[in-house]
Design an enzyme around this catalytic site. Structure first.
Site, PDB file in Angstrom:
ATOM      1  N   GLY A  21      73.477 -79.093 -56.245  1.00 55.99           N
ATOM      2  CA  GLY A  21      74.317 -78.298 -57.143  1.00 55.99           C
ATOM      3  C   GLY A  21      75.813 -78.498 -56.982  1.00 55.99           C
ATOM      4  O   GLY A  21      76.570 -78.365 -57.936  1.00 55.99           O
ATOM      5  N   GLU A  35      79.895 -75.154 -52.030  1.00 59.72           N
ATOM      6  CA  GLU A  35      78.677 -74.677 -52.704  1.00 59.72           C
ATOM      7  C   GLU A  35      78.973 -74.453 -54.187  1.00 59.72           C
ATOM      8  O   GLU A  35      80.126 -74.224 -54.580  1.00 59.72           O
ATOM      9  CB  GLU A  35      78.203 -73.392 -52.005  1.00 59.72           C
ATOM     10  CG  GLU A  35      77.012 -72.693 -52.597  1.00 59.72           C
ATOM     11  CD  GLU A  35      75.723 -73.517 -52.683  1.00 59.72           C
ATOM     12  OE1 GLU A  35      75.781 -74.675 -53.135  1.00 59.72           O
ATOM     13  OE2 GLU A  35      74.660 -72.971 -52.362  1.00 59.72           O
ATOM     14  N   ASP A  36      77.928 -74.525 -54.983  1.00 59.95           N
ATOM     15  CA  ASP A  36      78.113 -74.306 -56.422  1.00 59.95           C
ATOM     16  C   ASP A  36      78.212 -72.819 -56.762  1.00 59.95           C
ATOM     17  O   ASP A  36      79.078 -72.409 -57.523  1.00 59.95           O
ATOM     18  CB  ASP A  36      77.004 -74.999 -57.245  1.00 59.95           C
ATOM     19  CG  ASP A  36      75.589 -74.604 -56.830  1.00 59.95           C
ATOM     20  OD1 ASP A  36      75.423 -73.838 -55.857  1.00 59.95           O
ATOM     21  OD2 ASP A  36      74.634 -75.070 -57.483  1.00 59.95           O
ATOM     22  N   ASP A  73      74.885 -66.480 -54.869  1.00 56.33           N
ATOM     23  CA  ASP A  73      74.066 -65.491 -55.579  1.00 56.33           C
ATOM     24  C   ASP A  73      73.627 -64.451 -54.550  1.00 56.33           C
ATOM     25  O   ASP A  73      74.409 -63.576 -54.193  1.00 56.33           O
ATOM     26  CB  ASP A  73      72.894 -66.225 -56.263  1.00 56.33           C
ATOM     27  CG  ASP A  73      72.063 -65.297 -57.133  1.00 56.33           C
ATOM     28  OD1 ASP A  73      72.488 -64.163 -57.363  1.00 56.33           O
ATOM     29  OD2 ASP A  73      70.975 -65.718 -57.589  1.00 56.33           O
ATOM     30  N   LYS A  76      78.430 -64.792 -58.084  1.00 50.95           N
ATOM     31  CA  LYS A  76      77.799 -63.878 -59.048  1.00 50.95           C
ATOM     32  C   LYS A  76      78.032 -62.442 -58.654  1.00 50.95           C
ATOM     33  O   LYS A  76      77.940 -62.089 -57.477  1.00 50.95           O
ATOM     34  CB  LYS A  76      76.296 -64.133 -59.066  1.00 50.95           C
ATOM     35  CG  LYS A  76      75.820 -64.612 -60.404  1.00 50.95           C
ATOM     36  CD  LYS A  76      74.338 -64.713 -60.426  1.00 50.95           C
ATOM     37  CE  LYS A  76      73.950 -65.996 -61.110  1.00 50.95           C
ATOM     38  NZ  LYS A  76      72.519 -66.102 -61.334  1.00 50.95           N
ATOM     39  N   PHE A 108      72.281 -66.111 -65.787  1.00 57.13           N
ATOM     40  CA  PHE A 108      71.879 -67.421 -65.297  1.00 57.13           C
ATOM     41  C   PHE A 108      72.724 -68.497 -65.963  1.00 57.13           C
ATOM     42  O   PHE A 108      72.705 -68.644 -67.183  1.00 57.13           O
ATOM     43  CB  PHE A 108      70.383 -67.684 -65.498  1.00 57.13           C
ATOM     44  CG  PHE A 108      69.931 -68.834 -64.657  1.00 57.13           C
ATOM     45  CD1 PHE A 108      69.637 -68.650 -63.310  1.00 57.13           C
ATOM     46  CD2 PHE A 108      69.880 -70.114 -65.174  1.00 57.13           C
ATOM     47  CE1 PHE A 108      69.282 -69.718 -62.494  1.00 57.13           C
ATOM     48  CE2 PHE A 108      69.523 -71.194 -64.368  1.00 57.13           C
ATOM     49  CZ  PHE A 108      69.216 -70.995 -63.039  1.00 57.13           C
ATOM     50  N   VAL A 109      73.468 -69.229 -65.139  1.00 52.15           N
ATOM     51  CA  VAL A 109      74.409 -70.218 -65.682  1.00 52.15           C
ATOM     52  C   VAL A 109      74.005 -71.640 -65.310  1.00 52.15           C
ATOM     53  O   VAL A 109      73.342 -71.862 -64.285  1.00 52.15           O
ATOM     54  CB  VAL A 109      75.851 -69.939 -65.192  1.00 52.15           C
ATOM     55  CG1 VAL A 109      76.388 -68.652 -65.783  1.00 52.15           C
ATOM     56  CG2 VAL A 109      75.930 -69.898 -63.668  1.00 52.15           C
ATOM     57  N   ASP A 160      71.956 -76.170 -62.254  1.00 49.01           N
ATOM     58  CA  ASP A 160      70.805 -76.607 -63.043  1.00 49.01           C
ATOM     59  C   ASP A 160      69.871 -75.466 -63.411  1.00 49.01           C
ATOM     60  O   ASP A 160      69.876 -74.399 -62.802  1.00 49.01           O
ATOM     61  CB  ASP A 160      69.976 -77.612 -62.237  1.00 49.01           C
ATOM     62  CG  ASP A 160      69.208 -76.937 -61.095  1.00 49.01           C
ATOM     63  OD1 ASP A 160      69.864 -76.288 -60.258  1.00 49.01           O
ATOM     64  OD2 ASP A 160      67.963 -77.020 -61.071  1.00 49.01           O
ATOM     65  N   ARG A 165      72.805 -80.167 -65.374  1.00 51.26           N
ATOM     66  CA  ARG A 165      73.861 -80.314 -64.367  1.00 51.26           C
ATOM     67  C   ARG A 165      75.077 -81.052 -64.926  1.00 51.26           C
ATOM     68  O   ARG A 165      76.186 -80.881 -64.450  1.00 51.26           O
ATOM     69  CB  ARG A 165      73.345 -81.138 -63.173  1.00 51.26           C
ATOM     70  CG  ARG A 165      72.292 -80.453 -62.343  1.00 51.26           C
ATOM     71  CD  ARG A 165      72.114 -81.220 -61.029  1.00 51.26           C
ATOM     72  NE  ARG A 165      70.841 -80.922 -60.379  1.00 51.26           N
ATOM     73  CZ  ARG A 165      70.626 -79.874 -59.593  1.00 51.26           C
ATOM     74  NH1 ARG A 165      71.586 -79.009 -59.368  1.00 51.26           N
ATOM     75  NH2 ARG A 165      69.460 -79.684 -59.033  1.00 51.26           N
TER      76      ARG A 165
HETATM   77  P1  IMP Z   1      71.333 -67.821 -53.025  1.00 49.12           P
HETATM   78  O1  IMP Z   1      70.746 -68.332 -51.730  1.00 49.12           O
HETATM   79  O2  IMP Z   1      70.530 -66.742 -53.659  1.00 49.12           O
HETATM   80  O3  IMP Z   1      72.801 -67.476 -52.922  1.00 49.12           O
HETATM   81  O4  IMP Z   1      71.131 -68.983 -54.052  1.00 49.12           O
HETATM   82  C1  IMP Z   1      71.986 -70.003 -54.133  1.00 49.12           C
HETATM   83  C2  IMP Z   1      71.364 -71.141 -54.901  1.00 49.12           C
HETATM   84  O5  IMP Z   1      70.568 -70.671 -56.008  1.00 49.12           O
HETATM   85  C3  IMP Z   1      72.486 -71.936 -55.485  1.00 49.12           C
HETATM   86  O6  IMP Z   1      72.840 -72.973 -54.632  1.00 49.12           O
HETATM   87  C4  IMP Z   1      71.897 -72.415 -56.789  1.00 49.12           C
HETATM   88  O7  IMP Z   1      71.274 -73.661 -56.579  1.00 49.12           O
HETATM   89  C5  IMP Z   1      70.861 -71.397 -57.172  1.00 49.12           C
HETATM   90  N1  IMP Z   1      71.354 -70.470 -58.218  1.00 49.12           N
HETATM   91  C6  IMP Z   1      71.645 -69.160 -58.099  1.00 49.12           C
HETATM   92  N2  IMP Z   1      72.075 -68.641 -59.266  1.00 49.12           N
HETATM   93  C7  IMP Z   1      72.071 -69.663 -60.146  1.00 49.12           C
HETATM   94  C8  IMP Z   1      72.442 -69.776 -61.546  1.00 49.12           C
HETATM   95  O8  IMP Z   1      72.860 -68.819 -62.232  1.00 49.12           O
HETATM   96  N3  IMP Z   1      72.282 -71.007 -62.094  1.00 49.12           N
HETATM   97  C9  IMP Z   1      71.822 -72.089 -61.412  1.00 49.12           C
HETATM   98  N4  IMP Z   1      71.490 -72.028 -60.113  1.00 49.12           N
HETATM   99  C10 IMP Z   1      71.610 -70.827 -59.489  1.00 49.12           C
HETATM  100 MG    MG Z   2      69.811 -75.106 -57.826  1.00 44.26          MG
END
Ligand code: IMP
Ligand code: MG
Length: 189
Positions: free
Chosen positions: A48, A103-104, A107, A135, A158-159, A165, A171
């Site tokens: 990402g 990081e992208d 969340d 987020k 969801f983006v 992706d 992407r």
């Molecule tokens: P976390 O561990 O819940 O913070 O998730 C992080 C990962 O979930 C990110 O690196 C993304 O790959 C994916 N992710 C979370 N939200 C989104 C979204 O809105 N769009 C795309 N990927 C997301």
């Molecule tokens: Mg992902």
């Protein structure tokens, strides 16, 4: 096969705004690290962060090493499960190094907090996080891992695009957009 315009319900952040914000963040990163003798290890989380990472490092004027780690939280689609698995590990030994994680999106924060702990256990000298997106939480109490630099705070939607992706697609969009719910209706969201 072309990406259909109607798959994206809204352009949240356009290419120009992302470019400007990356320049601002890079200036801050340059200022923070320029006085150190040692190079900064800029770790991108695959897949990402690739687009953001490559735009960001081109704005840095300090000595860096680039490395990548591929992590997966079990399960796919639009929800992460909390169990983190290393798919591809770093190539560089980060012991006693200053590292910056790229990081992208933040969340739930599970992926990043796992990685920070993992890097600390390898003996890094310092560890900071830069994330393109963060987020908004539904819960007011934000106990997620601290990100030193955040590109944009976004609503809980969801983006996709600019590296992010859905099902490994979208992407390559040059902006961050909200994925229309009809794309994942009947899917995993
Ligand atoms: P976390 O561990 O819940 O913070 O998730 C992080 C990962 O979930 C990110 O690196 C993304 O790959 C994916 N992710 C979370 N939200 C989104 C979204 O809105 N769009 C795309 N990927 C997301
Ligand atoms: Mg992902």
């Amino acid at each position: 096969m072309r990406i259909k315009d109607e798959d994206i319900s809204e352009v949240l952040i356009n290419r120009d705004s992302i470019k400007k914000r990356i320049e601002q963040i890079a200036n801050e990163i340059n200022a923070k690290y320029e006085s150190y003798d040692q190079e900064l290890i800029v770790i991108g989380i695959l897949n990402g962060s690739t687009i953001f990472h490559s735009d960001l490092v081109r704005e840095l004027n300090i000595q860096i090493n680039v490395d990548w780690i591929c992590l997966s939280s079990y399960g796919s689609g639009t929800k992460s499960s909390g169990v983190v698995r290393v798919i591809k590990d770093l190539s560089i030994d980060v012991k006693d190094k200053r590292v910056l994680i790229v990081e992208d999106i933040l969340d739930s924060g599970l992926t990043l907090s796992w990685l920070v702990k993992n890097l600390e256990s390898r003996g890094v000298k310092s560890c900071e996080i830069v994330t393109l997106l963060r987020k908004k939480l539904l819960d007011e109490n934000d106990s997620r891992v601290e990100c030193r630099w955040v590109g944009f705070d976004i609503p809980n939607k969801f983006v996709v695009g600019f590296g992010l992706d859905y099902d490994n697609k979208y992407r390559n969009l040059p902006y961050v957009g909200v994925l229309d719910s009809k794309v994942y209706d009947g899917g995993l969201l």
